[in-house]
Design a protein around this motif. Structure first.
Motif, PDB file in Angstrom:
ATOM      1  N   ARG A 343       0.808  -1.217   0.000  1.00 42.17           N
ATOM      2  CA  ARG A 343       0.000   0.000   0.000  1.00 42.17           C
ATOM      3  C   ARG A 343       0.846   1.275   0.000  1.00 42.17           C
ATOM      4  O   ARG A 343       0.472   2.286   0.568  1.00 42.17           O
ATOM      5  CB  ARG A 343      -0.936   0.001   1.210  1.00 42.17           C
ATOM      6  CG  ARG A 343      -1.865  -1.193   1.225  1.00 42.17           C
ATOM      7  CD  ARG A 343      -2.835  -1.156   2.382  1.00 42.17           C
ATOM      8  NE  ARG A 343      -3.782  -2.266   2.317  1.00 42.17           N
ATOM      9  CZ  ARG A 343      -4.811  -2.408   3.142  1.00 42.17           C
ATOM     10  NH1 ARG A 343      -5.018  -1.517   4.105  1.00 42.17           N
ATOM     11  NH2 ARG A 343      -5.633  -3.441   3.002  1.00 42.17           N
ATOM     12  N   ASP A 365      -7.965  -7.645  -6.799  1.00 37.77           N
ATOM     13  CA  ASP A 365      -8.169  -8.264  -5.487  1.00 37.77           C
ATOM     14  C   ASP A 365      -7.266  -7.603  -4.449  1.00 37.77           C
ATOM     15  O   ASP A 365      -6.261  -6.969  -4.783  1.00 37.77           O
ATOM     16  CB  ASP A 365      -7.852  -9.769  -5.590  1.00 37.77           C
ATOM     17  CG  ASP A 365      -8.128 -10.512  -4.307  1.00 37.77           C
ATOM     18  OD1 ASP A 365      -9.265 -10.430  -3.813  1.00 37.77           O
ATOM     19  OD2 ASP A 365      -7.203 -11.183  -3.796  1.00 37.77           O
ATOM     20  N   ALA A 366      -7.644  -7.737  -3.193  1.00 40.27           N
ATOM     21  CA  ALA A 366      -6.794  -7.432  -2.040  1.00 40.27           C
ATOM     22  C   ALA A 366      -6.207  -6.019  -2.105  1.00 40.27           C
ATOM     23  O   ALA A 366      -6.939  -5.046  -2.203  1.00 40.27           O
ATOM     24  CB  ALA A 366      -5.702  -8.501  -1.937  1.00 40.27           C
ATOM     25  N   ASP A 367      -4.870  -5.914  -2.051  1.00 40.46           N
ATOM     26  CA  ASP A 367      -4.237  -4.592  -2.053  1.00 40.46           C
ATOM     27  C   ASP A 367      -4.519  -3.826  -3.341  1.00 40.46           C
ATOM     28  O   ASP A 367      -4.481  -2.587  -3.343  1.00 40.46           O
ATOM     29  CB  ASP A 367      -2.725  -4.724  -1.863  1.00 40.46           C
ATOM     30  CG  ASP A 367      -2.359  -5.121  -0.437  1.00 40.46           C
ATOM     31  OD1 ASP A 367      -3.172  -4.875   0.473  1.00 40.46           O
ATOM     32  OD2 ASP A 367      -1.263  -5.670  -0.238  1.00 40.46           O
ATOM     33  N   LEU A 369      -7.420  -3.612  -4.668  1.00 44.45           N
ATOM     34  CA  LEU A 369      -8.657  -2.892  -4.341  1.00 44.45           C
ATOM     35  C   LEU A 369      -8.376  -1.698  -3.441  1.00 44.45           C
ATOM     36  O   LEU A 369      -8.998  -0.645  -3.585  1.00 44.45           O
ATOM     37  CB  LEU A 369      -9.644  -3.841  -3.660  1.00 44.45           C
ATOM     38  CG  LEU A 369     -10.210  -4.969  -4.529  1.00 44.45           C
ATOM     39  CD1 LEU A 369     -11.027  -5.927  -3.674  1.00 44.45           C
ATOM     40  CD2 LEU A 369     -11.085  -4.391  -5.646  1.00 44.45           C
ATOM     41  N   TRP A 370      -7.460  -1.885  -2.495  1.00 41.71           N
ATOM     42  CA  TRP A 370      -7.115  -0.775  -1.605  1.00 41.71           C
ATOM     43  C   TRP A 370      -6.539   0.391  -2.413  1.00 41.71           C
ATOM     44  O   TRP A 370      -6.921   1.549  -2.212  1.00 41.71           O
ATOM     45  CB  TRP A 370      -6.112  -1.226  -0.551  1.00 41.71           C
ATOM     46  CG  TRP A 370      -5.816  -0.162   0.461  1.00 41.71           C
ATOM     47  CD1 TRP A 370      -6.462   0.069   1.633  1.00 41.71           C
ATOM     48  CD2 TRP A 370      -4.781   0.840   0.361  1.00 41.71           C
ATOM     49  NE1 TRP A 370      -5.910   1.152   2.277  1.00 41.71           N
ATOM     50  CE2 TRP A 370      -4.882   1.649   1.525  1.00 41.71           C
ATOM     51  CE3 TRP A 370      -3.802   1.132  -0.582  1.00 41.71           C
ATOM     52  CZ2 TRP A 370      -4.022   2.711   1.763  1.00 41.71           C
ATOM     53  CZ3 TRP A 370      -2.954   2.210  -0.355  1.00 41.71           C
ATOM     54  CH2 TRP A 370      -3.054   2.978   0.802  1.00 41.71           C
ATOM     55  N   ALA A 373      -9.229   2.169  -4.335  1.00 47.12           N
ATOM     56  CA  ALA A 373     -10.081   3.012  -3.495  1.00 47.12           C
ATOM     57  C   ALA A 373      -9.429   4.358  -3.170  1.00 47.12           C
ATOM     58  O   ALA A 373     -10.123   5.294  -2.764  1.00 47.12           O
ATOM     59  CB  ALA A 373     -10.430   2.282  -2.197  1.00 47.12           C
ATOM     60  N   PRO A 390     -14.018  -7.874  -3.302  1.00 43.93           N
ATOM     61  CA  PRO A 390     -13.799  -7.333  -1.954  1.00 43.93           C
ATOM     62  C   PRO A 390     -14.370  -8.197  -0.840  1.00 43.93           C
ATOM     63  O   PRO A 390     -15.431  -8.813  -0.993  1.00 43.93           O
ATOM     64  CB  PRO A 390     -14.545  -5.997  -2.013  1.00 43.93           C
ATOM     65  CG  PRO A 390     -15.678  -6.250  -2.959  1.00 43.93           C
ATOM     66  CD  PRO A 390     -15.088  -7.174  -4.008  1.00 43.93           C
ATOM     67  N   HIS A 391     -13.683  -8.238   0.306  1.00 41.40           N
ATOM     68  CA  HIS A 391     -14.293  -8.745   1.528  1.00 41.40           C
ATOM     69  C   HIS A 391     -15.106  -7.610   2.133  1.00 41.40           C
ATOM     70  O   HIS A 391     -15.091  -6.471   1.619  1.00 41.40           O
ATOM     71  CB  HIS A 391     -13.248  -9.323   2.477  1.00 41.40           C
ATOM     72  CG  HIS A 391     -12.183  -8.377   2.942  1.00 41.40           C
ATOM     73  ND1 HIS A 391     -12.454  -7.159   3.540  1.00 41.40           N
ATOM     74  CD2 HIS A 391     -10.821  -8.462   2.898  1.00 41.40           C
ATOM     75  CE1 HIS A 391     -11.336  -6.539   3.858  1.00 41.40           C
ATOM     76  NE2 HIS A 391     -10.330  -7.306   3.471  1.00 41.40           N
ATOM     77  N   GLU A 394     -13.345  -4.229   2.600  1.00 41.27           N
ATOM     78  CA  GLU A 394     -12.976  -3.609   1.320  1.00 41.27           C
ATOM     79  C   GLU A 394     -14.200  -3.065   0.608  1.00 41.27           C
ATOM     80  O   GLU A 394     -14.137  -2.016  -0.050  1.00 41.27           O
ATOM     81  CB  GLU A 394     -12.248  -4.635   0.458  1.00 41.27           C
ATOM     82  CG  GLU A 394     -10.875  -4.999   1.000  1.00 41.27           C
ATOM     83  CD  GLU A 394     -10.284  -6.250   0.373  1.00 41.27           C
ATOM     84  OE1 GLU A 394      -9.064  -6.447   0.489  1.00 41.27           O
ATOM     85  OE2 GLU A 394     -11.056  -7.063  -0.207  1.00 41.27           O
ATOM     86  N   ARG A 397     -15.045   0.212   2.103  1.00 41.81           N
ATOM     87  CA  ARG A 397     -14.108   1.241   1.669  1.00 41.81           C
ATOM     88  C   ARG A 397     -14.429   1.703   0.248  1.00 41.81           C
ATOM     89  O   ARG A 397     -14.415   2.908  -0.058  1.00 41.81           O
ATOM     90  CB  ARG A 397     -12.676   0.708   1.741  1.00 41.81           C
ATOM     91  CG  ARG A 397     -11.600   1.757   1.521  1.00 41.81           C
ATOM     92  CD  ARG A 397     -10.210   1.169   1.612  1.00 41.81           C
ATOM     93  NE  ARG A 397      -9.972   0.563   2.918  1.00 41.81           N
ATOM     94  CZ  ARG A 397      -9.782  -0.743   3.123  1.00 41.81           C
ATOM     95  NH1 ARG A 397      -9.815  -1.578   2.096  1.00 41.81           N
ATOM     96  NH2 ARG A 397      -9.569  -1.215   4.321  1.00 41.81           N
ATOM     97  N   LEU A 398     -14.727   0.756  -0.615  1.00 45.27           N
ATOM     98  CA  LEU A 398     -15.031   1.106  -2.004  1.00 45.27           C
ATOM     99  C   LEU A 398     -16.294   1.945  -2.122  1.00 45.27           C
ATOM    100  O   LEU A 398     -16.378   2.868  -2.924  1.00 45.27           O
ATOM    101  CB  LEU A 398     -15.188  -0.169  -2.848  1.00 45.27           C
ATOM    102  CG  LEU A 398     -13.915  -0.920  -3.219  1.00 45.27           C
ATOM    103  CD1 LEU A 398     -14.267  -2.263  -3.840  1.00 45.27           C
ATOM    104  CD2 LEU A 398     -13.071  -0.104  -4.196  1.00 45.27           C
TER     105      LEU A 398
END
Length: 506
Positions: A343, A365-367, A369-370, A373, A390-391, A394, A397-398
């Protein structure tokens, strides 16, 4: 634009309350099949299933005023014919019953030739028989919009303390038909008979916990009335992956690029690459920072490695973008972007530049997506096909939904977001939900809480990426990935019979 190819059978359509009521009413008014006939078919279908249990001797029926009570009375009549005693408790009395329910009560009394029927007109006078061996919940149905109160709440509390199995008519009392939320008090059924169409609340939030085993009971509803449905239940009965097709060259069997990894987060790339490779792809190509190459050379012998940057680079930086774009141009394929990339600010810039130049079908996926965002504007090419995985955190956050979290109305959130952003969205959680640009959504039918552990998301992303590389549509790739998880879970549950129940996250 995304081309969607999934067609669920009508038995796996998930209705909300409005659609359920509309189909029922149109069948009565336009097709001339009256409500009493529909009630007879519903109750008799459930009764036949109950009669397969040879040990039933005395049923206790909790009844409201509406058609759910009528369904319960049909069951009581059929079982009475097989010498199964019936005790009826009307929570609001027998005045002002719905016409079809009143007709079934009168009919049931006519069938009581051996005095095996007991009726209580209210909860206050009810005395529980010592001999009852099952309970039928016919109190409140899909029209419930306020909390369960008064005698209904008392009856729910009483039923939940019983050791005998509880059978719910259409939907457990206290469960919201659309959201699966608990409406004050909620009955816990062992079995729910869902009439004419599965109710989507059975699979959301409290639904799986309160509904027990769900039996779909078909009613003569015309299929043309169901076609406005936009929510469906995933199942291997109607969706299975095609076996991989061998090609003349290894790259003909599908190519997946995985852009992943950073110092301390190398495991995500390993797990996603191994997961994708297991599906029979022609090639899985891992694009990683050069400083991590030695780790992947030792752990991923079957995977092609394409390091970028210098030997002292342990995370992706903006200046690596052109190298990655050049690697992607070598062979046509799909992309899995983000597991363990970290990140850092320069990594966010890297993500923006690579995604803006990439037209391959892409799983983020995962980072990844971070990083996405953090951007004010998405670098999504107009014709590109993106899958976001996303979980719950996530997803919050999105969608900037930090206060309430995504769980309460997650289906609605997923549907709207997928349409607004023109992406396919695989929302991890219980249930797993796949949202599509057209507004269609697909829900899992198994306990996904078993996968609430580190690494499971990387494995799922690898599966989805693999199916995408095999030229499946984004929605189908997501659904196949989720069903692959169910198959794995079924195997382990059979092998390890003492596996504990996962934590309830509701």
């Amino acid at each position: 634009m995304v081309t969607e190819t999934l067609e669920a059978p009508y038995s796996h359509y998930l209705f909300d309350a409005d659609l359920s009521q509309e189909i029922d009413q149109r069948t009565i008014e336009e097709m001339g099949i009256d409500g009493f006939t529909l009630m007879e078919i519903a109750g008799s279908s459930a009764a036949k299933i109950l009669l397969e249990k040879s040990d039933l001797k005395h049923g206790l029926y909790l009844c409201g005023k509406g058609n759910n009570a009528g369904d319960a009375l049909v069951i009581a009549r059929y079982l009475l014919q097989h010498n199964v005693e019936a005790t009826l408790v009307f929570l609001s009395g027998t005045d002002d019953l719905s016409p079809d329910t009143q007709k079934n009560l009168d009919l049931l009394k006519e069938f009581n030739s051996e005095n095996k029927l007991t009726i209580y007109e209210n909860w206050a006078t009810f005395e529980s028989p010592d001999t009852h061996d099952f309970v039928v919940d016919g109190m409140l149905g899909t029209g419930l919009t306020s909390d369960v109160r008064n005698d209904y709440a008392k009856a729910v509390t009483w039923a939940n303390k019983q050791t005998q199995p509880v059978f719910a008519m259409d939907i457990p009392t206290g469960l919201h038909a659309n959201s699966g939320q608990k409406m004050g008090h909620l009955i816990h059924a062992n079995t729910t008979f869902s009439f004419g169409g599965r109710k989507q609340g059975l699979y959301l939030n409290y639904g799986p916990k309160s509904a027990g085993k769900i039996h779909y009971c078909e009613l003569p509803f015309p299929n043309k009335y169901k076609n406005t449905c936009n929510t469906f239940l995933l199942d291997e009965e109607w969706l299975r992956p095609q076996p991989p097709s061998p090609g003349e060259h290894k790259y003909d069997a599908g190519v997946l690029y995985i852009i992943a990894g950073s110092e301390g987060l190398t495991g995500a790339a390993i797990m996603s690459a191994q997961s994708a490779w297991a599906e029979g792809l022609g090639a899985v190509i891992l694009v990683c920072p050069h400083g991590l190459l030695n780790i992947y050379e030792q752990t991923l012998p079957s995977i092609i490695k394409k390091p970028v940057g210098k030997r002292e680079d342990y995370y992706f930086q903006k200046e690596h973008s052109n190298q990655v774009i050049e690697v992607l141009s070598e062979k046509k394929g799909a992309v899995l972007f983000g597991p363990g990339i970290g990140r850092k600010n320069t990594t966010i810039e890297f993500v923006e530049k690579v995604l803006s130049a990439n037209n391959y079908p892409t799983v983020i996926d995962a980072d990844g997506l971070w990083c996405l965002a953090q951007l004010d504007h998405w670098p999504k090419p107009d014709q590109s096909e993106w899958v976001l995985t996303p979980h719950p955190g996530e997803l919050s956050r999105l969608t900037n939904n930090e206060e309430d979290g995504p769980q309460k109305e997650r289906l609605s959130t997923v549907r709207k977001y997928a349409q607004q952003k023109d992406v396919t969205l695989l929302s991890k959680g219980m249930p797993g939900i796949v949202g599509t640009p057209s507004g269609k959504c697909y829900l899992t039918n198994y306990n996904t809480r078993y996968f609430a552990r580190a690494g499971s998301g990387d494995v799922l992303a690898g599966k989805v990426g693999a199916y995408l590389a095999m030229n499946n549509s984004p929605d189908k790739s997501c659904c196949l990935g989720l069903l692959n998880g169910k198959q794995k879970l079924d195997h382990y549950l059979k092998e390890y019979t003492q596996l504990p129940e996962p934590k309830d996250f509701i």
